[in-house]
Design an enzyme around this catalytic site. Structure first.
Site, PDB file in Angstrom:
ATOM      1  N   ASN A   9       0.876  -1.174   0.000  1.00 36.75           N
ATOM      2  CA  ASN A   9       0.000   0.000   0.000  1.00 36.75           C
ATOM      3  C   ASN A   9       0.914   1.225   0.000  1.00 36.75           C
ATOM      4  OD1 ASN A   9      -1.817   2.033   0.471  1.00 36.75           O
ATOM      5  ND2 ASN A   9      -2.346   1.382   2.564  1.00 36.75           N
ATOM      6  N   LYS A  11       0.194   4.245  -0.389  1.00 31.00           N
ATOM      7  CA  LYS A  11      -0.445   5.460   0.143  1.00 31.00           C
ATOM      8  C   LYS A  11      -0.159   6.643  -0.796  1.00 31.00           C
ATOM      9  CE  LYS A  11      -0.168   3.357   4.639  1.00 31.00           C
ATOM     10  NZ  LYS A  11      -0.113   3.476   6.078  1.00 31.00           N
ATOM     11  N   HIS A  97      -9.449   1.370   4.810  1.00 34.53           N
ATOM     12  CA  HIS A  97      -8.183   1.556   5.522  1.00 34.53           C
ATOM     13  C   HIS A  97      -8.403   2.520   6.679  1.00 34.53           C
ATOM     14  CE1 HIS A  97      -4.111   2.759   6.440  1.00 34.53           C
ATOM     15  NE2 HIS A  97      -3.719   1.639   5.854  1.00 34.53           N
ATOM     16  N   GLU A  99      -6.763   4.913   7.722  1.00 39.96           N
ATOM     17  CA  GLU A  99      -6.527   6.325   7.394  1.00 39.96           C
ATOM     18  C   GLU A  99      -7.757   6.925   6.723  1.00 39.96           C
ATOM     19  OE1 GLU A  99      -2.805   5.684   5.412  1.00 39.96           O
ATOM     20  OE2 GLU A  99      -1.923   5.192   7.346  1.00 39.96           O
ATOM     21  N   GLU A 170      -5.621  -4.773  10.631  1.00 40.98           N
ATOM     22  CA  GLU A 170      -4.578  -3.773  10.859  1.00 40.98           C
ATOM     23  C   GLU A 170      -4.889  -3.000  12.145  1.00 40.98           C
ATOM     24  OE1 GLU A 170      -2.549  -2.622   6.918  1.00 40.98           O
ATOM     25  OE2 GLU A 170      -4.354  -1.419   7.088  1.00 40.98           O
ATOM     26  N   GLY A 176       2.189   2.451  10.736  1.00 34.13           N
ATOM     27  CA  GLY A 176       3.147   3.537  10.558  1.00 34.13           C
ATOM     28  C   GLY A 176       3.814   3.988  11.836  1.00 34.13           C
ATOM     29  N   SER A 216       3.172  -1.924  10.441  1.00 38.53           N
ATOM     30  CA  SER A 216       4.617  -1.944  10.690  1.00 38.53           C
ATOM     31  C   SER A 216       5.256  -3.303  10.423  1.00 38.53           C
ATOM     32  CB  SER A 216       4.925  -1.460  12.111  1.00 38.53           C
ATOM     33  OG  SER A 216       4.506  -0.123  12.278  1.00 38.53           O
TER      34      SER A 216
HETATM   35  P1  PGA Z   1       2.693   0.410   7.672  1.00 39.13           P
HETATM   36  O1  PGA Z   1       1.240   0.601   6.991  1.00 39.13           O
HETATM   37  O2  PGA Z   1       3.239  -0.896   7.145  1.00 39.13           O
HETATM   38  O3  PGA Z   1       3.481   1.597   7.246  1.00 39.13           O
HETATM   39  O4  PGA Z   1       2.459   0.363   9.149  1.00 39.13           O
HETATM   40  C1  PGA Z   1       0.377  -0.503   6.811  1.00 39.13           C
HETATM   41  C2  PGA Z   1      -0.899  -0.004   6.189  1.00 39.13           C
HETATM   42  O5  PGA Z   1      -1.299   1.118   6.476  1.00 39.13           O
HETATM   43  O6  PGA Z   1      -1.531  -0.728   5.388  1.00 39.13           O
END
Ligand code: PGA
Length: 260
Positions: A9, A11, A97, A99, A170, A176, A216
Site C-alpha cells: 500500500n 499510500k 483503511h 486512514e 490492521e 506507521g 509496521s
Molecule cells: P505500515 O502501513 O506498514 O506503514 O504500518 C500498513 C498499512 O497502512 O496498510
C-alpha cells in the site's frame, strides 16, 4: 489451501516515474527468485496505476487501487469508480483503511457499499479493519472487530461474492508507528475473524478467505508474524516503498507458506 499474499500500500507516495521504477525493481526481483506460493500486489496512487500496471504486465504481480467510489459514474468531483480502476489495470481495491476511516470520516456503511460495488464490478475488495489503542487497552478488541465485520463485510454481502474478498487486520496503533502486534495478538485476531466469517458465510468461505496482517510489517518481523496459521500474508505500507525491503517480506511469506 490458501496462497500467501503480500500487498503493498504505497499510500500518497511515488510519482508516476518513481512508481514505474519501484514496480520494475519488484518485478525483476520476483522474476529472478520465482517465489512460488506467494501472490503479490502493488497499490500505487491513482495517477501511477496505469504505469505500474503496464510495468508489471506479463508478470505474476497484480495491481490494487487504494480506494474507490460506490457510485458507477456521475457528478462526484474527485472520485474514481470501480470501472475506472479496472480500466487502469487494477484487479483489487483496498477499502476501509484506517486512514480513510479516521482522516476522511468513512464509516462501516460506506465501506460496505464500496465493497459491494467493487465486487459487483469485478474487483476483489481488500477490506481493512482493526482496533484503536484505547479499545485494545479496554480489552474490547474482539468486540470491535466483530462490529466492523458485521457492518462492513456482512453489510456488503448476503452470501460470499463470486470473486471472494480479502480481509486485512490492521491494528490502528501499529500502522506507521513501528509498533506491531505480537504474533500471538495477531493470530488471536485472525482466528477470531475466521470464526466470525464461518458463522456468517459458512466453512468454505472461512477456509478460503485470505486474512492479511498489516501494521509496521518489516523484513525483520515478517516471518514471525506470518507464521500464525490464520495469517495469510501482509498489507505493507512503509516497507513496500523500498523494493529490497518489500522483496524480503515476500521471501518471508514464501518461507512460511513452504513450511505449512
Ligand atoms: P505500515 O502501513 O506498514 O506503514 O504500518 C500498513 C498499512 O497502512 O496498510
Amino acid at each position: 489451501m490458501r496462497r500467501a499474499l503480500v500487498a503493498g500500500n504505497w499510500k500518497m507516495n511515488k510519482t508516476i516515474e518513481d512508481g514505474r521504477k519501484l514496480a520494475r525493481d519488484v518485478a525483476q526481483g520476483i522474476a529472478q527468485e520465482n517465489p512460488s506460493g506467494v501472490d503479490v500486489l502493488l497499490g500505487p496512487p491513482y495517477l501511477a496505476l496505469t504505469a505500474v500496471a503496464e510495468t508489471v504486465s506479463g508478470s505474476a504481480i497484480g495491481v490494487a487501487g487504494q480506494n474507490c467510489s460506490h457510485h458507477p459514474d456521475g457528478a462526484y468531483t474527485g472520485e474514481v469508480s470501480v470501472s475506472m480502476l479496472r480500466d487502469a489495470g487494477a484487479t483489487h481495491v483496498i477499502l476501509g483503511h484506517s486512514e480513510r476511516r479516521e482522516l476522511m470520516g468513512e464509516g462501516d456503511g460506506l465501506i460496505a457499499r464500496k465493497a459491494a460495488a467493487a465486487s459487483a464490478g469485478g474487483l476483489t475488495p481488500i477490506i481493512c479493519l482493526g482496533e484503536p489503542f484505547t479499545t485494545r487497552k479496554a480489552g474490547k478488541t474482539l468486540e470491535h472487530i466483530a462490529h466492523q465485520i458485521e457492518h462492513s463485510i456482512q453489510g456488503a454481502f448476503t452470501s460470499p461474492p463470486p470473486g471472494g474478498f480479502i480481509v486485512a487486520y490492521e491494528p490502528v496503533w501499529a500502522i506507521g508507528t513501528g509498533l506491531t502486534a505480537t504474533p500471538e495478538q495477531a493470530q488471536e485476531a485472525h482466528a477470531f475473524i475466521r470464526e466470525r466469517l464461518e458463522d456468517i458465510f459458512g466453512l468454505e468461505c472461512a477456509q478460503e478467505t485470505r486474512i492479511l496482517y498489516g501494521g509496521s510489517v518489516k523484513p525483520d518481523n515478517a516471518a514471525d508474524l506470518f507464521a500464525g496459521p490464520d495469517i495469510d500474508g501482509g498489507l505493507i505500507g512503509g516497507a513496500s516503498l523500498n523494493g529490497g525491503d518489500f522483496l524480503e517480506i515476500i521471501r518471508a511469506a514464501r518461507t512460511d507458506s513452504a513450511s505449512t
